[in-house]
Design a protein around this motif. Structure first.
Motif, PDB file in Angstrom:
ATOM      1  N   TRP A 138     -18.497  -7.491  11.600  1.00  0.00           N
ATOM      2  CA  TRP A 138     -18.053  -6.530  10.595  1.00  0.00           C
ATOM      3  C   TRP A 138     -17.730  -7.234   9.283  1.00  0.00           C
ATOM      4  O   TRP A 138     -17.312  -8.391   9.268  1.00  0.00           O
ATOM      5  N   GLU A 139     -17.903  -6.529   8.191  1.00  0.00           N
ATOM      6  CA  GLU A 139     -17.378  -6.992   6.913  1.00  0.00           C
ATOM      7  C   GLU A 139     -15.867  -6.833   6.957  1.00  0.00           C
ATOM      8  O   GLU A 139     -15.352  -5.842   7.476  1.00  0.00           O
ATOM      9  N   PHE A 140     -15.144  -7.806   6.402  1.00  0.00           N
ATOM     10  CA  PHE A 140     -13.685  -7.733   6.404  1.00  0.00           C
ATOM     11  C   PHE A 140     -13.166  -7.799   4.977  1.00  0.00           C
ATOM     12  O   PHE A 140     -13.373  -8.783   4.271  1.00  0.00           O
ATOM     13  N   ILE A 141     -12.486  -6.722   4.568  1.00  0.00           N
ATOM     14  CA  ILE A 141     -11.881  -6.646   3.238  1.00  0.00           C
ATOM     15  C   ILE A 141     -10.372  -6.537   3.397  1.00  0.00           C
ATOM     16  O   ILE A 141      -9.874  -5.716   4.174  1.00  0.00           O
ATOM     17  N   TYR A 142      -9.671  -7.362   2.647  1.00  0.00           N
ATOM     18  CA  TYR A 142      -8.219  -7.421   2.783  1.00  0.00           C
ATOM     19  C   TYR A 142      -7.575  -7.296   1.409  1.00  0.00           C
ATOM     20  O   TYR A 142      -7.924  -8.018   0.468  1.00  0.00           O
ATOM     21  N   ILE A 193      -8.774  -8.995  -2.006  1.00  0.00           N
ATOM     22  CA  ILE A 193      -8.690  -8.318  -3.305  1.00  0.00           C
ATOM     23  C   ILE A 193      -7.224  -8.159  -3.709  1.00  0.00           C
ATOM     24  O   ILE A 193      -6.413  -7.631  -2.948  1.00  0.00           O
ATOM     25  N   GLU A 194      -6.890  -8.633  -4.890  1.00  0.00           N
ATOM     26  CA  GLU A 194      -5.560  -8.400  -5.446  1.00  0.00           C
ATOM     27  C   GLU A 194      -5.525  -7.000  -6.065  1.00  0.00           C
ATOM     28  O   GLU A 194      -6.388  -6.658  -6.873  1.00  0.00           O
ATOM     29  N   CYS A 195      -4.541  -6.215  -5.682  1.00  0.00           N
ATOM     30  CA  CYS A 195      -4.494  -4.840  -6.195  1.00  0.00           C
ATOM     31  C   CYS A 195      -3.202  -4.524  -6.951  1.00  0.00           C
ATOM     32  O   CYS A 195      -3.072  -3.433  -7.508  1.00  0.00           O
ATOM     33  N   GLY A 196      -2.232  -5.435  -6.944  1.00  0.00           N
ATOM     34  CA  GLY A 196      -1.005  -5.202  -7.689  1.00  0.00           C
ATOM     35  C   GLY A 196      -0.121  -4.109  -7.123  1.00  0.00           C
ATOM     36  O   GLY A 196       0.834  -3.673  -7.778  1.00  0.00           O
ATOM     37  N   LEU A 197      -0.404  -3.669  -5.903  1.00  0.00           N
ATOM     38  CA  LEU A 197       0.400  -2.631  -5.259  1.00  0.00           C
ATOM     39  C   LEU A 197       1.220  -3.231  -4.136  1.00  0.00           C
ATOM     40  O   LEU A 197       0.897  -4.302  -3.622  1.00  0.00           O
ATOM     41  N   SER A 198       2.256  -2.535  -3.715  1.00  0.00           N
ATOM     42  CA  SER A 198       3.069  -3.015  -2.598  1.00  0.00           C
ATOM     43  C   SER A 198       3.671  -1.833  -1.852  1.00  0.00           C
ATOM     44  O   SER A 198       3.680  -0.702  -2.342  1.00  0.00           O
ATOM     45  N   ASN A 199       4.111  -2.130  -0.629  1.00  0.00           N
ATOM     46  CA  ASN A 199       4.800  -1.160   0.217  1.00  0.00           C
ATOM     47  C   ASN A 199       4.004   0.139   0.371  1.00  0.00           C
ATOM     48  O   ASN A 199       2.828   0.105   0.694  1.00  0.00           O
TER      49      ASN A 199
END
Length: 284
Positions: free
Chosen positions: A74-78, A106-112
């Motif tokens: 599988w492709e794995f995206i985190y 991938i950095e997304c700048g989101l949390s929680n």
């Protein structure tokens, strides 16, 4: 992968404990993440092409998912909140090993909750979403196997179960499948945060006890006392995870807990980068 990990006596702080050695299940796929992802490992998913998850950039679950994805093709995206420039330029620990297994991070700048809601909305018929730390209902199958392995031993020796928690899924499903006390302590956030994570899985089992740590430890921050405790544990004969387990054993000492079966949850790949950070900061 071993189907059954050993239980070994462990003398520490002038007491004898028992340790369930799930770190020995497999070199690349061990600990509580191997238990959590057992459901996905043992089944075919003909429509799945991709697995997506989220959390810390040195997460044990991230690394274990990279192993699972590689096995399954599988492709794995985190997704993660942020990756420091130092880590990008000097990949190490779980981050490095997951990248080697083909992870796209991938950095997304989101949390929680913002992060969680964003990732959950990426689900489609060809994509498997696994929540942070393996906090999904499918995790129960492998953790029930763990409960079955320790049940009779714990009863025979009159033991309580202890393990430190991130999302708390392992502790939750262990307690659900045992009729003896399971004790845990939060390593990510405080007791209130952990209880919120547990409620996402359902009604908290009656036999699950959450103890606050001796003091507030900020997740990922370096504490000399925890490193020295980790070294003491290692000299006693077993290497533990440097991020979670020192808080677990510190809690055991603080509450003077006895008659404990400690669940070793693996995660030793992350020790390499943490040891480097500790040696740099404290000049060990």
């Amino acid at each position: 992968m071993l189907l059954f990990s050993p239980i070994t006596p462990f003398e520490f702080n002038n007491q004898v404990f028992y340790v369930k050695r799930d770190d020995l299940l497999d070199k690349n796929f061990n600990g509580n993440k191997a238990r959590k992802f057992y459901y996905f490992l043992k089944r075919d998913f003909p429509n799945i092409k991709k697995v997506i998850s989220f959390g810390s950039n040195q997460s044990n679950a991230m690394y274990s998912l990279s192993v699972l994805a590689k096995i399954k093709g599988w492709e794995f995206i985190y997704y993660t909140n942020h990756i420091s420039s130092y880590l990008k330029n000097n990949p190490q620990g779980n981050y490095l090993y997951a990248l080697k297994n083909g992870m796209k991070i991938i950095e997304c700048g989101l949390s929680n909750e913002e992060m969680r809601n964003f990732v959950l909305n990426l689900r489609d018929k060809n994509t498997l979403i696994i929540e942070e730390g393996g906090r999904v209902k499918e995790s129960e199958e492998g953790i029930k196997n763990l409960a079955d392995e320790i049940k009779e031993f714990a009863k025979k020796h009159n033991l309580k179960i202890f393990l430190p928690s991130g999302t708390g899924a392992t502790a939750f499903f262990l307690a659900k499948n045992l009729d003896i006390e399971v004790i845990t302590t939060p390593c990510v956030g405080d007791k209130e945060y952990l209880l919120k994570q547990l409620f996402l899985l359902g009604e908290i089992p009656y036999n699950l006890t959450v103890l606050s740590p001796r003091k507030k430890f900020i997740f990922g921050k370096l504490y000399k006392e925890l490193y020295l405790l980790w070294k003491e544990l290692k000299l006693s004969g077993i290497e533990f995870d440097l991020l979670y387990d020192p808080i677990g054993w510190d809690t055991i000492k603080h509450y003077n807990l006895k008659n404990i079966l400690y669940i070793h949850q693996g995660g030793l790949n992350g020790n390499e980068s943490l040891i480097k950070r500790y040696k740099y900061k404290f000049n060990f």
